[in-house]
Design a protein around this motif. Structure first.
Motif, PDB file in Angstrom:
ATOM      1  N   ARG A  15       0.798  -1.063  -0.079  1.00 59.20           N
ATOM      2  CA  ARG A  15       0.008   0.010   0.099  1.00 59.20           C
ATOM      3  C   ARG A  15       0.624   1.245   0.017  1.00 59.20           C
ATOM      4  O   ARG A  15       0.230   2.223   0.185  1.00 59.20           O
ATOM      5  CB  ARG A  15      -1.006   0.021   1.211  1.00 59.20           C
ATOM      6  N   PHE A  16       2.205   1.231  -0.090  1.00 60.95           N
ATOM      7  CA  PHE A  16       2.915   2.310  -0.008  1.00 60.95           C
ATOM      8  C   PHE A  16       2.733   3.007  -1.470  1.00 60.95           C
ATOM      9  O   PHE A  16       2.460   2.312  -2.401  1.00 60.95           O
ATOM     10  CB  PHE A  16       4.535   2.010   0.139  1.00 60.95           C
ATOM     11  N   PRO A  17       2.488   4.465  -1.516  1.00 61.70           N
ATOM     12  CA  PRO A  17       2.362   5.035  -2.708  1.00 61.70           C
ATOM     13  C   PRO A  17       3.351   4.821  -4.122  1.00 61.70           C
ATOM     14  O   PRO A  17       4.631   5.024  -3.718  1.00 61.70           O
ATOM     15  CB  PRO A  17       2.339   6.491  -2.468  1.00 61.70           C
ATOM     16  N   GLY A  18       2.640   4.146  -4.986  1.00 60.66           N
ATOM     17  CA  GLY A  18       3.627   3.849  -6.065  1.00 60.66           C
ATOM     18  C   GLY A  18       4.178   2.699  -6.112  1.00 60.66           C
ATOM     19  O   GLY A  18       4.834   2.168  -7.212  1.00 60.66           O
ATOM     20  N   CYS A  19       4.101   1.827  -5.153  1.00 55.43           N
ATOM     21  CA  CYS A  19       4.788   0.384  -4.982  1.00 55.43           C
ATOM     22  C   CYS A  19       3.999  -0.569  -5.526  1.00 55.43           C
ATOM     23  O   CYS A  19       2.721  -0.402  -5.595  1.00 55.43           O
ATOM     24  CB  CYS A  19       5.152  -0.042  -3.673  1.00 55.43           C
ATOM     25  N   THR A  20       4.424  -1.223  -6.744  1.00 54.94           N
ATOM     26  CA  THR A  20       3.747  -2.178  -7.683  1.00 54.94           C
ATOM     27  C   THR A  20       3.791  -3.859  -7.010  1.00 54.94           C
ATOM     28  O   THR A  20       3.497  -4.761  -7.620  1.00 54.94           O
ATOM     29  CB  THR A  20       4.407  -2.263  -8.879  1.00 54.94           C
ATOM     30  N   THR A  21       4.564  -3.973  -5.632  1.00 56.88           N
ATOM     31  CA  THR A  21       4.812  -5.208  -5.241  1.00 56.88           C
ATOM     32  C   THR A  21       3.312  -5.836  -4.987  1.00 56.88           C
ATOM     33  O   THR A  21       2.817  -5.397  -4.240  1.00 56.88           O
ATOM     34  CB  THR A  21       5.714  -5.200  -4.033  1.00 56.88           C
ATOM     35  N   THR A  22       3.048  -7.155  -5.345  1.00 61.43           N
ATOM     36  CA  THR A  22       2.105  -7.619  -5.194  1.00 61.43           C
ATOM     37  C   THR A  22       2.161  -9.153  -4.426  1.00 61.43           C
ATOM     38  O   THR A  22       1.333  -9.650  -3.693  1.00 61.43           O
ATOM     39  CB  THR A  22       1.087  -8.197  -6.125  1.00 61.43           C
ATOM     40  N   GLY A  86       2.704  10.461 -10.945  1.00 57.79           N
ATOM     41  CA  GLY A  86       1.298  11.200 -11.832  1.00 57.79           C
ATOM     42  C   GLY A  86       1.734  10.526 -13.020  1.00 57.79           C
ATOM     43  O   GLY A  86       2.570   9.951 -13.444  1.00 57.79           O
ATOM     44  N   TRP A  87       0.646  10.793 -14.085  1.00 61.94           N
ATOM     45  CA  TRP A  87       0.752  10.484 -15.342  1.00 61.94           C
ATOM     46  C   TRP A  87       1.928  11.165 -16.007  1.00 61.94           C
ATOM     47  O   TRP A  87       2.482  10.483 -17.068  1.00 61.94           O
ATOM     48  CB  TRP A  87      -0.514  10.496 -16.346  1.00 61.94           C
ATOM     49  N   ARG A  88       2.302  12.353 -15.768  1.00 62.26           N
ATOM     50  CA  ARG A  88       3.257  12.978 -16.297  1.00 62.26           C
ATOM     51  C   ARG A  88       4.530  12.650 -16.000  1.00 62.26           C
ATOM     52  O   ARG A  88       5.517  12.767 -16.684  1.00 62.26           O
ATOM     53  CB  ARG A  88       3.139  14.737 -15.928  1.00 62.26           C
ATOM     54  N   ASP A  89       4.854  12.089 -14.717  1.00 60.62           N
ATOM     55  CA  ASP A  89       5.861  11.708 -14.298  1.00 60.62           C
ATOM     56  C   ASP A  89       6.373  10.238 -15.060  1.00 60.62           C
ATOM     57  O   ASP A  89       7.488   9.858 -15.243  1.00 60.62           O
ATOM     58  CB  ASP A  89       5.838  11.230 -12.690  1.00 60.62           C
ATOM     59  N   VAL A  90       5.493   9.370 -15.397  1.00 62.73           N
ATOM     60  CA  VAL A  90       5.566   8.131 -16.162  1.00 62.73           C
ATOM     61  C   VAL A  90       5.362   7.944 -17.726  1.00 62.73           C
ATOM     62  O   VAL A  90       5.690   7.109 -18.389  1.00 62.73           O
ATOM     63  CB  VAL A  90       4.771   6.928 -15.532  1.00 62.73           C
ATOM     64  N   ALA A  91       5.014   9.267 -18.227  1.00 57.11           N
ATOM     65  CA  ALA A  91       4.839   9.341 -19.629  1.00 57.11           C
ATOM     66  C   ALA A  91       5.939   9.547 -20.311  1.00 57.11           C
ATOM     67  O   ALA A  91       6.916   9.959 -19.985  1.00 57.11           O
ATOM     68  CB  ALA A  91       3.914  10.752 -20.003  1.00 57.11           C
ATOM     69  N   PRO A  92       5.845   8.882 -21.862  1.00 52.72           N
ATOM     70  CA  PRO A  92       7.078   9.154 -22.368  1.00 52.72           C
ATOM     71  C   PRO A  92       7.207  10.546 -22.854  1.00 52.72           C
ATOM     72  O   PRO A  92       6.448  11.321 -23.100  1.00 52.72           O
ATOM     73  CB  PRO A  92       6.816   8.190 -23.692  1.00 52.72           C
TER      74      PRO A  92
END
Length: 151
Positions: A15-22, A86-92
């Motif tokens: 649940r840490f913001p931005g973490c994708t570990t499942t 945000g989407w701007r941070d990960v957008a190409p």
């Protein structure tokens, strides 16, 4: 065991913001169990080992209601709020990736063929080639006490 399954099912990962570990998450008490924190779903949250260690060390703090998707607030020890990218941070970048510099070589993956050991050159250790151990002088401070007693 039942509580753990409920929390893992609710959180679906760290649940840490931005973490994708499942997978391989740990269950964290927002209010420590040793300090009277209940083992209820509104006091438990799933965290990956990396972020669980960060919370335990005190690098970040978590507060809020973990039963709501946006209910947790994570702050650093300096008081900065941690938010997912945000989407701007990960957008190409606009126009795609920048062109590769002319001086950089293109990556060639391994071909899978056997190594040709005759073509691999390993330079000799010039510094150690002509030196024998008995020729090396060490100051007395670097010698073990047993060696000094023999001298």
């Amino acid at each position: 065991m039942r509580s753990r399954r409920l929390i893992e099912d609710r959180d679906r990962g760290c649940r840490f913001p931005g973490c994708t570990t499942t997978r391989f998450v740990e269950i964290h008490h927002l209010l420590d169990w040793a300090r009277g924190g209940a083992t209820d779903d509104d006091n438990l949250v799933s965290l990956c080992p990396f972020h669980h260690d960060a919370v335990t060390r005190g690098d970040v703090t978590m507060a809020g209601d973990p039963t709501r998707p946006d209910g947790l607030t994570v702050t650093t020890r300096d008081g900065l709020v941690v938010q997912p990218p945000g989407w701007r941070d990960v957008a190409p970048p606009p126009g795609g990736d920048p062109p590769r510099p002319a001086w950089s070589a293109a990556y060639e993956p391994p071909s899978g063929e056997s190594a040709r050991w005759g073509e691999i050159e390993i330079p000799p250790d010039v510094e150690l080639r002509d030196v024998e151990l008995r020729d090396v002088e060490l100051p007395d401070a670097q010698l073990p006490a047993a060696v000094l007693a023999v001298r």
